[in-house]
Every structure is written in C-alpha cells, then in structure tokens.
Scaffold this active site. Structure first.
Site, PDB file in Angstrom:
ATOM      1  N   TRP A 192       0.854  -1.184   0.000  1.00 41.51           N
ATOM      2  CA  TRP A 192       0.000   0.000   0.000  1.00 41.51           C
ATOM      3  C   TRP A 192       0.899   1.247   0.000  1.00 41.51           C
ATOM      4  O   TRP A 192       1.899   1.295   0.708  1.00 41.51           O
ATOM      5  CB  TRP A 192      -0.908   0.004   1.249  1.00 41.51           C
ATOM      6  CG  TRP A 192      -1.711   1.268   1.346  1.00 41.51           C
ATOM      7  CD1 TRP A 192      -2.838   1.573   0.630  1.00 41.51           C
ATOM      8  CD2 TRP A 192      -1.425   2.403   2.161  1.00 41.51           C
ATOM      9  NE1 TRP A 192      -3.262   2.834   0.950  1.00 41.51           N
ATOM     10  CE2 TRP A 192      -2.415   3.371   1.895  1.00 41.51           C
ATOM     11  CE3 TRP A 192      -0.414   2.707   3.080  1.00 41.51           C
ATOM     12  CZ2 TRP A 192      -2.445   4.624   2.517  1.00 41.51           C
ATOM     13  CZ3 TRP A 192      -0.442   3.948   3.704  1.00 41.51           C
ATOM     14  CH2 TRP A 192      -1.454   4.883   3.429  1.00 41.51           C
ATOM     15  N   ASP A 236     -15.720   8.235   0.172  1.00 43.02           N
ATOM     16  CA  ASP A 236     -16.279   7.435   1.254  1.00 43.02           C
ATOM     17  C   ASP A 236     -16.962   8.306   2.318  1.00 43.02           C
ATOM     18  O   ASP A 236     -16.518   9.423   2.596  1.00 43.02           O
ATOM     19  CB  ASP A 236     -15.097   6.675   1.887  1.00 43.02           C
ATOM     20  CG  ASP A 236     -15.534   5.549   2.792  1.00 43.02           C
ATOM     21  OD1 ASP A 236     -16.738   5.370   2.993  1.00 43.02           O
ATOM     22  OD2 ASP A 236     -14.632   4.859   3.297  1.00 43.02           O
ATOM     23  N   ARG A 254      -9.717  -3.779   8.066  1.00 42.94           N
ATOM     24  CA  ARG A 254     -10.365  -2.457   8.010  1.00 42.94           C
ATOM     25  C   ARG A 254     -11.827  -2.581   8.462  1.00 42.94           C
ATOM     26  O   ARG A 254     -12.732  -1.989   7.861  1.00 42.94           O
ATOM     27  CB  ARG A 254     -10.276  -1.859   6.607  1.00 42.94           C
ATOM     28  CG  ARG A 254     -10.242  -0.336   6.634  1.00 42.94           C
ATOM     29  CD  ARG A 254     -10.427   0.280   5.263  1.00 42.94           C
ATOM     30  NE  ARG A 254     -10.188   1.712   5.308  1.00 42.94           N
ATOM     31  CZ  ARG A 254     -10.769   2.600   4.526  1.00 42.94           C
ATOM     32  NH1 ARG A 254     -11.620   2.229   3.590  1.00 42.94           N
ATOM     33  NH2 ARG A 254     -10.494   3.876   4.641  1.00 42.94           N
ATOM     34  N   LYS A 281     -16.315   5.634  -8.569  1.00 42.23           N
ATOM     35  CA  LYS A 281     -15.032   5.100  -8.095  1.00 42.23           C
ATOM     36  C   LYS A 281     -15.344   3.788  -7.393  1.00 42.23           C
ATOM     37  O   LYS A 281     -16.054   3.769  -6.382  1.00 42.23           O
ATOM     38  CB  LYS A 281     -14.381   6.106  -7.140  1.00 42.23           C
ATOM     39  CG  LYS A 281     -13.042   5.634  -6.566  1.00 42.23           C
ATOM     40  CD  LYS A 281     -12.410   6.753  -5.736  1.00 42.23           C
ATOM     41  CE  LYS A 281     -11.188   6.298  -4.975  1.00 42.23           C
ATOM     42  NZ  LYS A 281     -10.675   7.339  -4.061  1.00 42.23           N
ATOM     43  N   TRP A 282     -14.840   2.694  -7.951  1.00 44.50           N
ATOM     44  CA  TRP A 282     -15.167   1.335  -7.467  1.00 44.50           C
ATOM     45  C   TRP A 282     -13.996   0.846  -6.614  1.00 44.50           C
ATOM     46  O   TRP A 282     -12.982   0.417  -7.124  1.00 44.50           O
ATOM     47  CB  TRP A 282     -15.377   0.418  -8.667  1.00 44.50           C
ATOM     48  CG  TRP A 282     -15.791  -0.980  -8.341  1.00 44.50           C
ATOM     49  CD1 TRP A 282     -15.053  -1.941  -7.720  1.00 44.50           C
ATOM     50  CD2 TRP A 282     -17.047  -1.594  -8.645  1.00 44.50           C
ATOM     51  NE1 TRP A 282     -15.770  -3.113  -7.611  1.00 44.50           N
ATOM     52  CE2 TRP A 282     -16.995  -2.934  -8.177  1.00 44.50           C
ATOM     53  CE3 TRP A 282     -18.218  -1.146  -9.274  1.00 44.50           C
ATOM     54  CZ2 TRP A 282     -18.065  -3.814  -8.328  1.00 44.50           C
ATOM     55  CZ3 TRP A 282     -19.273  -2.032  -9.414  1.00 44.50           C
ATOM     56  CH2 TRP A 282     -19.196  -3.347  -8.942  1.00 44.50           C
ATOM     57  N   ASP A 283     -14.186   0.904  -5.289  1.00 41.37           N
ATOM     58  CA  ASP A 283     -13.083   0.614  -4.368  1.00 41.37           C
ATOM     59  C   ASP A 283     -13.190  -0.808  -3.822  1.00 41.37           C
ATOM     60  O   ASP A 283     -14.247  -1.454  -3.883  1.00 41.37           O
ATOM     61  CB  ASP A 283     -13.133   1.637  -3.217  1.00 41.37           C
ATOM     62  CG  ASP A 283     -11.774   1.861  -2.580  1.00 41.37           C
ATOM     63  OD1 ASP A 283     -10.848   1.081  -2.842  1.00 41.37           O
ATOM     64  OD2 ASP A 283     -11.653   2.829  -1.803  1.00 41.37           O
ATOM     65  N   MET A 284     -12.105  -1.299  -3.232  1.00 45.63           N
ATOM     66  CA  MET A 284     -12.069  -2.622  -2.592  1.00 45.63           C
ATOM     67  C   MET A 284     -10.871  -2.635  -1.645  1.00 45.63           C
ATOM     68  O   MET A 284      -9.745  -2.521  -2.071  1.00 45.63           O
ATOM     69  CB  MET A 284     -11.915  -3.702  -3.652  1.00 45.63           C
ATOM     70  CG  MET A 284     -12.194  -5.103  -3.155  1.00 45.63           C
ATOM     71  SD  MET A 284     -10.831  -5.816  -2.242  1.00 45.63           S
ATOM     72  CE  MET A 284      -9.773  -6.354  -3.548  1.00 45.63           C
ATOM     73  N   ASN A 285     -11.178  -2.759  -0.351  1.00 42.38           N
ATOM     74  CA  ASN A 285     -10.133  -2.471   0.631  1.00 42.38           C
ATOM     75  C   ASN A 285      -9.764  -3.600   1.583  1.00 42.38           C
ATOM     76  O   ASN A 285      -9.455  -3.336   2.743  1.00 42.38           O
ATOM     77  CB  ASN A 285     -10.549  -1.241   1.459  1.00 42.38           C
ATOM     78  CG  ASN A 285     -10.440   0.041   0.660  1.00 42.38           C
ATOM     79  OD1 ASN A 285      -9.408   0.296   0.049  1.00 42.38           O
ATOM     80  ND2 ASN A 285     -11.495   0.827   0.637  1.00 42.38           N
ATOM     81  N   CYS A 314     -10.295   0.977  -8.067  1.00 43.50           N
ATOM     82  CA  CYS A 314      -9.477   1.404  -6.936  1.00 43.50           C
ATOM     83  C   CYS A 314      -9.430   0.224  -5.968  1.00 43.50           C
ATOM     84  O   CYS A 314     -10.386  -0.549  -5.876  1.00 43.50           O
ATOM     85  CB  CYS A 314     -10.142   2.613  -6.273  1.00 43.50           C
ATOM     86  SG  CYS A 314      -9.325   3.151  -4.755  1.00 43.50           S
ATOM     87  N   ASP A 360      -2.821   5.302  -3.295  1.00 42.15           N
ATOM     88  CA  ASP A 360      -3.235   6.297  -2.296  1.00 42.15           C
ATOM     89  C   ASP A 360      -2.088   7.243  -1.995  1.00 42.15           C
ATOM     90  O   ASP A 360      -2.279   8.248  -1.308  1.00 42.15           O
ATOM     91  CB  ASP A 360      -3.675   5.609  -0.999  1.00 42.15           C
ATOM     92  CG  ASP A 360      -5.126   5.162  -1.070  1.00 42.15           C
ATOM     93  OD1 ASP A 360      -5.843   5.609  -1.986  1.00 42.15           O
ATOM     94  OD2 ASP A 360      -5.543   4.366  -0.212  1.00 42.15           O
TER      95      ASP A 360
END
Ligand code: GLA
Length: 719
Positions: A199, A367, A443, A476-480, A518, A540
C-alpha cells in the site's frame, strides 16, 4: 496471413510485423520452437537441436516416437505425471486418484478475428485486426481435451494465449493446476523483471537475475493485490530500456495468480502464468469445461521501452472498452484527502465552487456518504444516503453540482460489508466465511460472496437504483481488503467470476458512466480490471516523488492514460514531503490529471496555477491518452527522471524532466530524445526555437539539475 501451418514441417508460424512465434508437432507433442525477431523460415526441432538436447537419466516415455525425452523438449503446454519432471502447466487428479496426463496433438483450426472468452475479460479484435489459432491436444486415456488459443495481433506485435480444458470422460476430475500458457526457452541468460509493492508504494520495478531454480510472483489474497502485479518480463541480461531482447507477460485477471520462470539443470527456462494453484482445486464434471484467463505475450528486441509501448497499444485499443476508451475524460476533484469522513453538503459545495473556478468538470464524493459512516468501522453494504451529512440527499447534492455546470461522481465499495451494518444484520451468511471459524476482519470489514446470485443481484440492484435516480457520471469502485477464510478451493476464482459478471452488468447498463477502479489505491491495477474500467486509481500515495516511482513502474505494462493521478496538498499526507505545485502538476499530467485537496485553503496564486495546469492538461490530453511513452531517464536512480510522450500522429512531443535530488554546481547533462523523425524539424512551442529531430535525439536538450524538486517541461511540435 499471420497464422501459417507448414504441413511438411508440421510447423505453426505466428507472424506479427516484427516478430515470429513458432511451434512444431514433434512426435505427437506440441513443441515450442522459436519466439523472437520475425523470420521467414524457422528451423525444425531436429535442426535447432542438431547438437542434441542432452540429458542423462532423462526418462523416455516416447516409445521411439521422439528423439528426446519430454523432460528436455521445449513445450507449449506441459503436463504432470509422465516423463516431463519440470513444473507442469496442467495437473489433473482423476476420480481413481491417479494424476498422469499425457497430451498429444489432435487437430487445429484457424479463425479470422477472436472468439470471446465467456465470463472473463480478454482482448478483442476485428477480423482485420487479428487471427486466432486453436490447437487441440488430447489425453487418450483420460479423455481430457485441451484447446490452446493463440490470437495474433500483427500490427500490435502481440500474441495472446489462453487454454480451455474439457472433460470428455464420464467421471469427474479435479484441476489442481491449469496455467493460461506455458513456454520453454532453451536459454539461460535472463533477468526476471517484476512489479512489487505495498500500500502507498505500488508497482516498484524490481529485477532478479535468473539462476537455476524458480523465480515466481504470486497472489493468494483473493485479488491481484499490492504486493505483486500479474505481470513479469524476462529480459536478456544485456537488454536495456532501449536495446536487447525482452519477453513480457501480462495476465488479464484480477484474482489469485502465479507467474513463474524455472531454469533447469540443462539451462532451459520454463515460463508460465495463470491462476495460482495454491488452494485451487476445480471440480470438472463429465462434459464440463474450464476456461483459463488470458495472457498477453509481447516480444521486443528493442528493450523494455518498446515492450511497454506494445502493451500500451493493445490495452488502449483492444482491451479497454466503452465510450471512455477513446473519449476525453473529465478533470475531477475528489474530496477524500480534503475532508476524509468529515464533510457535509455545504463543505462539498464550497469545494465545488472553487473547483469550478479553476476549470474542474467533475466533483467526486468519496467514502462516508452512506449509512452511519463517519469512520471506517461501519455501514458498508448499506448504500442509502446519510441525510445528516447530505440533507438534500444525493440527488440534491448532484443538482447543486450540476447547477455549477459540473458533473457529479460517487465512491462505492460494492464488494464489502461491515459487520456493523444493516445488511450484515439481515444476511450474516452473505460474506465469505468458513463455518465454525472466526471471520477475520480487515479495516473492520468482510467480503461479500460475489459468486452467489442473490448477493450479486443485491449489489447490482443497489447500485443501479442510485445510478438511475441520481445524475451520476462517474463511479469510483473501491475494494479495501484481502480474502480470508475462503470457503473451499473454488471460492477465490468463483468470486472473481461473480465480480466480473457484476461489473459487466453495471457497465453495460450504464454505458455513459466513467468507472474508475481502486483498491486501497492501486491494489488491483491489472489488465482484467481495465477491460471493465478504463482507468484505475494508481495509489493512495499522492506524493509527487513517490508517484514517479509508482507511475514509472506501472508504465512498464499499463498505459499512462489508465492511471488516475491527482494533485494533492503539501506536506503530503502519506510521506510528509513538500513538493512544489508545478512538480505535483507535472507528475499528475502524465496520467489522468485530477485534484484531491481542499481548494478553499489555497491562495489565489495557487488556484491560478492549478487553473493553468488544467488548461495545459486538456490541451495535450490526447497526447497522454494515445501517445507513445519513452522513459528517457529512470526515477529509480532516485536522483532524477525524464519522460517523453509522442502523439499518435507524431506531430506533438511532450518532454518532462524531474530533478528529485539536486547536485549543486553539478555537471551539465543532455536529455536525448527518442523515436523522433530524424529528418524533421521540431519547434519548441514556448520559445519558437526550431531544432532538428536528429539533433534532439543525438545531441539532446541540455538540462541542469542543481536544485531539488525542480521540473521542466517542453512541448515540441513537428514543422
Ligand atoms: C481507499 C481508497 C481511497 C479512499 C478510501 C476511502 O483507501 O484507495 O482513495 O477512497 O479508501 O475509504
């Protein structure tokens, strides 16, 4: 004709404009005979290895058919269990517990164009753009057929490969390993080039000189992930950025993968890539088939630079899709680093007003807009607006943004659920989990099982509802997080197939929405994602110096026009470094320029500078989008970096020079440009000075690197 079968030699020749890839049916095996610079005639295996493929103790299972053991023969799709004792591409366990597979050539077929890969992302092309060769191999005992697909894009100097395994027996078997492709090169002077990271420092270029043994990259994280990217290159040890032989491999897949190169005791190198066999056991029932992901293969004898440009062209033209593949994209501002979770409608509108003044076209709300989400510990899955923050709802906010003559975009993290959410309370079984085991959080969240129809329908419906009722032009298509407690050995791949289905559905339903991928920054920046979403949030880490490393590494395979790159505040939130605004602007303009800071806190002078940056960016956006990138000086010197982009028609050249750490009173340096027309004259747009292409390439532009964090830019136009 780019695909030729030479009957008398039993040879398949795949020609691109500059390369040839050749195979031969040798004693029933599909042997690899050549990949390199284009040649009209490829020597046969017997000619090529006239001085012998030596191997004492090599098992010979060929009953006189072959001169060589398959343990020595360079092959195209080696299997486990018989005389080839190297790492196989295919390993199958049969119902009786046995696991010997012995594939022999059965037939072939040539097609104009390229068939679709059902359910998986893949390159595409018209009949004029590409030709496909299908080779069928059969294991007569187990009745397993393997179809190898080779698509040749002659003009792009690219070959793609994938494999389909068909079980024609009346019993099930289990695929333990099914690579997308394999390839044996009987040479040993290679360096393994890959993109490693974490990251906030994704895709740093790393090189490992090959020795006997295996060098591999992989992911078992459920996603391609930050630590290794599904790409590697085999560079001849003497190859450089501009010279020498390089073979590059990019997997069009976003899940667990393995890429490996194994050099054996006879100095032969086996290269392969595909789904990670770790915890992959795929049950293949009678009559069922399994399609592997596709890999893009690229050979260049002009170093890593030309390899990258070839990857860029195919990804840009024949992998990315939709209206935004070619259309100009808006300059956006994203509120994440400006506000994090601490915003309300007024704050967003306040930023938007300033953004309008500097020329921003799209305001993206990140977010924190839904459920009770004021930190990262709740509400994922509850895709309902938080009216305490946004009293007029999403539509109300969108209208306010629209009334400023800007578009509105929104962040989602569709694949996730917070244990602290209404969705989880209602459907605690919808997340990926193993009964009886702790559900490991990361998270504060769990992963929804995208392979389940009711879950994917929920996601498709929830997002569709918002995209239909609110004027949204960007997502914005995120995945964390990474995947843990996967339920079984098919889960990870089934998840990715489910995810691809959802993305296919949503991008088809909303063709005019620009989707940007993302994953905690650039954790899933891969060719699979770029098929659905033509740009990806690169990292990021928005520090301009760190971004040079990240963006240069990413450019090894992915076009710069796919990289989200934002100007952010200083001191930088990730590294604490303060860089000048022009430096930040220049780095961002070598990708999809955007902003990620609170514009209300900037001085008028800074706002004016950003406004100029946006105008400049728009002026040359098409060059960045479709041009050819030349990495003139690598940022990995940690001292300086320089890049050049030539527009598709060759008329405009952008040159960026960055001094990271200055050398006071240092030497004069010349930046030697590449790929120009030596006969032509180029005019420096700022000074009006005209210089010959030959002079720019061979004498160069003088640059001085006396001070830290300085940038210079030239725009040259061909006269
Ligand atoms: C991830 C993304 C960021 C931001 C946050 C929001 O880390 O990479 O850009 O969207 O999530 O939680």
């Amino acid at each position: 004709m780019s695909v030729i079968y030479q009957k008398e030699k039993k040879q398949f020749l795949l020609h691109t404009v500059h390369t040839t890839y050749a195979m031969e049916v040798y004693g029933g095996c599909l042997a690899h005979s050549y990949w390199g610079h284009r040649i009209a005639n490829v020597p046969t295996i017997d000619e090529r290895y006239a001085c012998g493929l030596h191997g004492s103790m090599a098992p010979v299972d060929l009953q006189g058919e072959l001169l060589y053991s398959t343990d020595l023969l360079p092959q195209e799709y080696p299997t486990f269990g018989s005389a080839d004792l190297r790492h196989p591409a295919l390993h199958i366990r049969y119902a009786d517990g046995s696991n010997v597979t012995r594939l022999r050539f059965e037939s072939y077929r040539m097609l104009q164009g390229k068939p679709k890969l059902m359910g998986l992302p893949a390159t595409y092309g018209t009949e004029a753009e590409c030709e496909t060769l299908e080779i069928v191999l059969l294991d007569a005992v187990s009745k397993i057929r393997v179809v190898l697909y080779y698509t040749v894009f002659p003009e792009l100097d690219i070959i793609t490969r994938s494999s389909r395994i068909v079980n024609e027996a009346d019993k099930s078997c289990v695929l333990e390993r099914a690579a997308s492709f394999a390839l044996d090169i009987v040479e040993d002077d290679f360096t393994f080039v890959h993109l490693r990271g974490a990251w906030a420092r994704e895709r740093h270029i790393a090189m490992i000189p090959m020795e006997y043994g295996t060098v591999s990259i992989d992911s078992a994280r459920g996603a391609s992930g930050h630590s290794e990217n599904p790409f590697f290159a085999m560079k001849k040890n003497d190859a450089t950025e501009t010279k020498g032989e390089v073979m590059g491999f990019a997997l069009v897949y976003s899940g667990n993968f393995l890429g490996e190169a194994s050099m054996d005791h006879y100095a032969s190198t086996r290269i392969q890539m595909g789904i990670n066999p770790l915890n992959f056991h795929w049950n293949l029932g009678p009559g069922e088939e399994f399609q592997t992901p596709e890999a893009i293969l690229c050979y260049s004898d002009q170093g890593l630079g030309e390899m990258s440009r070839r990857f860029h062209r195919i990804i840009r033209k024949n992998l990315c899709r939709g209206v935004y593949r070619d259309a100009p994209r808006p300059v956006l501002i994203n509120n994440w680093e400006a506000t994090y979770f601490d915003f309300d409608q007024n704050k967003i509108v306040e930023i938007a007003k300033k953004a309008k003044l500097v020329g921003v076209e799209l305001v993206v709300l990140d977010d924190g807009w839904f459920g009770k989400r004021n930190s990262d510990d709740c509400s994922l899955g509850d895709w309902k607006v938080n009216t305490e923050k946004l009293p007029e709802g999403l539509s109300g906010l969108a209208q306010r943004i629209n009334s400023l003559d800007m578009n509105f975009g929104l962040w989602f993290e569709p694949e996730m659920v917070s244990p602290n959410s209404e969705l989880y309370q209602t459907h605690p079984d919808w997340c990926i989990h193993t009964p009886g085991r702790e559900r490991t959080q990361s998270r504060n969240q769990l992963i929804l099982d995208m392979s389940r129809e009711e879950v994917s329908n929920y996601i498709i419906d929830a997002l569709s509802e918002i995209l239909t009722t609110t004027a949204i032009t960007y997502v914005k298509w995120d995945m964390n997080r990474n995947m843990t407690e996967a339920a079984g050995a098919e889960q990870a791949h089934r998840y990715i197939l489910g995810l691809y289905h959802i993305m296919d559905e949503l991008t088809t339903r909303f063709p005019n929405v620009l989707f940007e991928g993302c994953s905690s920054g650039g954790g899933r920046f891969d060719a699979g994602f770029l098929y659905y979403m033509p740009q990806f949030w690169t990292s990021d880490d928005t520090d301009a110096v760190e971004r040079l490393y990240i963006q240069e590494g990413t450019s090894l395979v992915y076009p710069i026009g796919t990289m989200g790159a934002h100007v952010s505040a200083v001191p930088n939130h990730q590294t604490g470094r303060t860089t000048p605004l022009d430096f930040r602007g220049a780095v961002a303009s070598m990708g999809r320029y955007g902003l990620e800071l609170d514009l209300t806190k900037l001085t008028q002078e800074e706002l004016n500078e950003i406004s100029t940056q946006i105008q400049e960016y728009h002026r040359y956006e098409q060059v960045v989008h479709a041009g050819d990138l030349y990495r003139l000086r690598t940022a990995y010197s940690r001292k300086d970096a320089a890049y050049q982009i030539i527009s598709e028609d060759g008329s405009t050249v952008l040159v960026f020079d960055f001094c990271i750490v200055g050398e006071p009173n240092g030497k004069v340096q010349w930046l030697k440009l590449q790929g120009l027309d030596a006969e032509a004259v180029y005019e420096d747009v700022e000074t009006g000075k005209c210089v010959g292409g030959d002079s720019l390439m061979y004498a160069g532009i003088p640059v001085s690197h006396g001070c830290d964090l300085k940038t210079q830019k030239w725009v040259l136009v061909k006269r």
